[in-house]
Write a protein that holds these residues in place. Structure first.
Motif: not given
Length: 498
Positions: A431-441
């Motif tokens: 639960a930290t900023g940037g994890m979703g960006d990683l998931l998208t890729g």
């Protein structure tokens, strides 16, 4: 799709219980005795030294399971106390029968607030799958008192106070160290607030083959766990070349958002994509090339420069750091009109939630909202999303007619015509900023390698969650950063090499 463990809702669980009872000659007490015996076995395995056993029983058949366990514990020589709320004595015929047998051998039943003596272990048998509202005052007070004792709590079938279908806690709820489910696994215990209440989840089928009743009691969801990756990510052929592994175009990184889009691009490469390009602001290009020279970064200040990149892309991952100003909006409109398979996250979802942007119909798209973004996409409050994550997922799938990954504790994946999947991976450190960006890729990499949208979303979410768990295991959850997952993405993307 690979075979995965199935999860049921309460309607299906009741139907399976009903048909299993009929197959046993119509005597439901047979299953109740099996449940009590199964729970007693677990208690002996987990707390073998426990001599003082407190069993909290409700008025229904879950309470009956507790009375059976209490009788077995008493017969074994343990000191046993049963307690129930003031309005919670046994009411169903089966619970009354179980209580009578417990009392007949000298068992004692207290009415709360009496009976809360020191216990080595507490057995929670207050509610089963039938909870439809917050516990009433008397039962809520008992639940809170049980939580406050400090003794380990063992829940039977469902932690009392948790909605077995939705995973929410409408009021007071037990915090269990272990929950033993009976006959079938419950969908709601794998997502939302339930994850903080159920502890370790166990299942005893009670000698019932639930697969016999699939026609009348279908699964509500499937459980996404590590073994599924082998089916989605087989060992590569020796003559594989980069073009066969797909090309991902990552679109985003407005001023101040360059980190988000490079995380997305790196994840696509670590997830196995053959090529990764980034369309971003000019100021971010030098930093991206310096950090990750494998990424082909290009400055895009207008849509004219963007067209050749879209034409060459196999999959477009759009949203990380995109912003919602004119630059991001213009790129997003071109992405929607491209006809390419899409993975949309972050600001792409916020733009999609406005009336001026809409997915083409049909759309080859995967949406990856967190609960707040899901609420904006549906025009509702985040609390409503979290109160029933399965319902929110179904609404998103229906409204946007595409694959949806609803992120959060117990991430859900859904698509038109598909049984939803629940992720059995991930941890609070993510639960930290940037994890979703990683998931998208990561999801874009799965799509680029040829998986259909729903399977790509499942595989990408699972890969991401497993990487997060491994990274946390090697340093702890607090302080976990998205870049810590990158080596583990590569590790779990190669299950056939282990």
């Amino acid at each position: 799709m690979p075979a995965m463990p199935v999860l049921h809702d309460s309607t299906a669980a009741r139907e399976i219980d009903r048909q299993a009872t009929l197959a046993l000659g119509g005597d439901g007490y047979v299953l109740m005795q099996r449940a009590g015996m199964a729970a007693w076995r677990v208690l002996l395995q987990r707390w073998p030294q426990a001599q003082r056993v407190l069993v909290a029983c409700g008025s229904g058949n879950n309470g009956g399971d507790g009375y059976v366990l209490a009788r077995l514990a008493l017969q074994s020589g343990r000191r046993v106390r049963v307690v129930h709320p003031a309005d919670g004595g046994p009411r169903t015929p089966l619970a009354q029968r179980a209580c009578t047998e417990y009392v007949a051998i000298g068992g004692h039943v207290d009415v709360f607030p009496a009976g809360l003596d020191d216990a080595d272990v507490i057995v929670d048998a207050l509610f089963g799958i039938g909870l439809a509202q917050a516990p009433r005052d008397g039962t809520a007070a008992l639940i809170q008192a049980l939580n406050d004792t400090g003794a380990p709590v063992f829940s039977l079938d469902v932690p009392s106070g948790i909605d077995a279908d939705r995973g929410s806690a409408p009021g007071a709820a037990i915090h269990a160290q272990c929950t033993l489910q009976f006959i079938v696994a419950h969908a709601g215990l794998h997502t939302g607030a339930a994850l903080d209440h159920a502890g370790e989840l166990l299942l005893d089928p009670l000698e019932v083959d639930a697969t016999r009743y699939e026609g009348s009691a279908p699964a509500a969801a499937a459980l996404l766990a590590a073994p599924a990756l082998r089916a989605w990510l087989p060992r590569r052929r020796r003559d594989t070349h980069k073009g066969q592994s797909g090309r991902v175009l990552c679109v985003g990184g407005d001023h101040g958002g360059g980190g988000a889009i490079v995380l997305c691009a790196e994840a696509s490469l670590r997830g196995g994509a053959g090529l990764a390009s980034v369309a971003t602001r000019a100021g971010h290009v030098p930093a991206i090339v310096a950090r990750c020279p494998e990424v082909m970064a290009r400055a895009v200040e207008g849509t004219g420069e963007f067209a050749p990149m879209l034409e060459a892309a196999g999959v477009v991952a759009c949203g990380p750091g995109l912003g919602q100003d004119e630059w991001g909006g213009a790129l997003f409109r071109r992405v929607l009109a491209s006809g390419r398979p899409l993975v949309l996250d972050a600001d792409a979802l916020n733009l999609l939630a406005t009336a001026s942007h809409a997915l083409p119909v049909p759309a080859d798209a995967i949406l990856t909202p967190h609960p707040g973004e899901a609420a904006r996409l549906l025009g509702i409050d985040t609390a409503i999303v979290q109160r029933d994550r399965f319902a929110a997922l179904a609404r998103l799938v229906d409204r946007y007619a595409c694959t949806v990954v609803l992120k959060g504790a117990g991430t859900l994946v859904g698509a038109p015509g598909q049984v939803p999947c629940v992720l059995a991976a991930g941890n609070p450190g993510m639960a930290t900023g940037g994890m979703g960006d990683l998931l998208t890729g990561t999801i874009a990499a799965m799509r680029a390698q040829g998986l259909p949208a729903f399977e790509a979303a499942c595989a990408g979410a699972l890969l991401h969650g497993l990487a997060g768990d491994a990274a946390a295991a090697h340093g702890g959850q607090r302080g976990l950063m998205p870049s810590d997952l990158l080596p583990w993405l590569r590790h779990f993307a190669n299950p056939g090499d282990e």
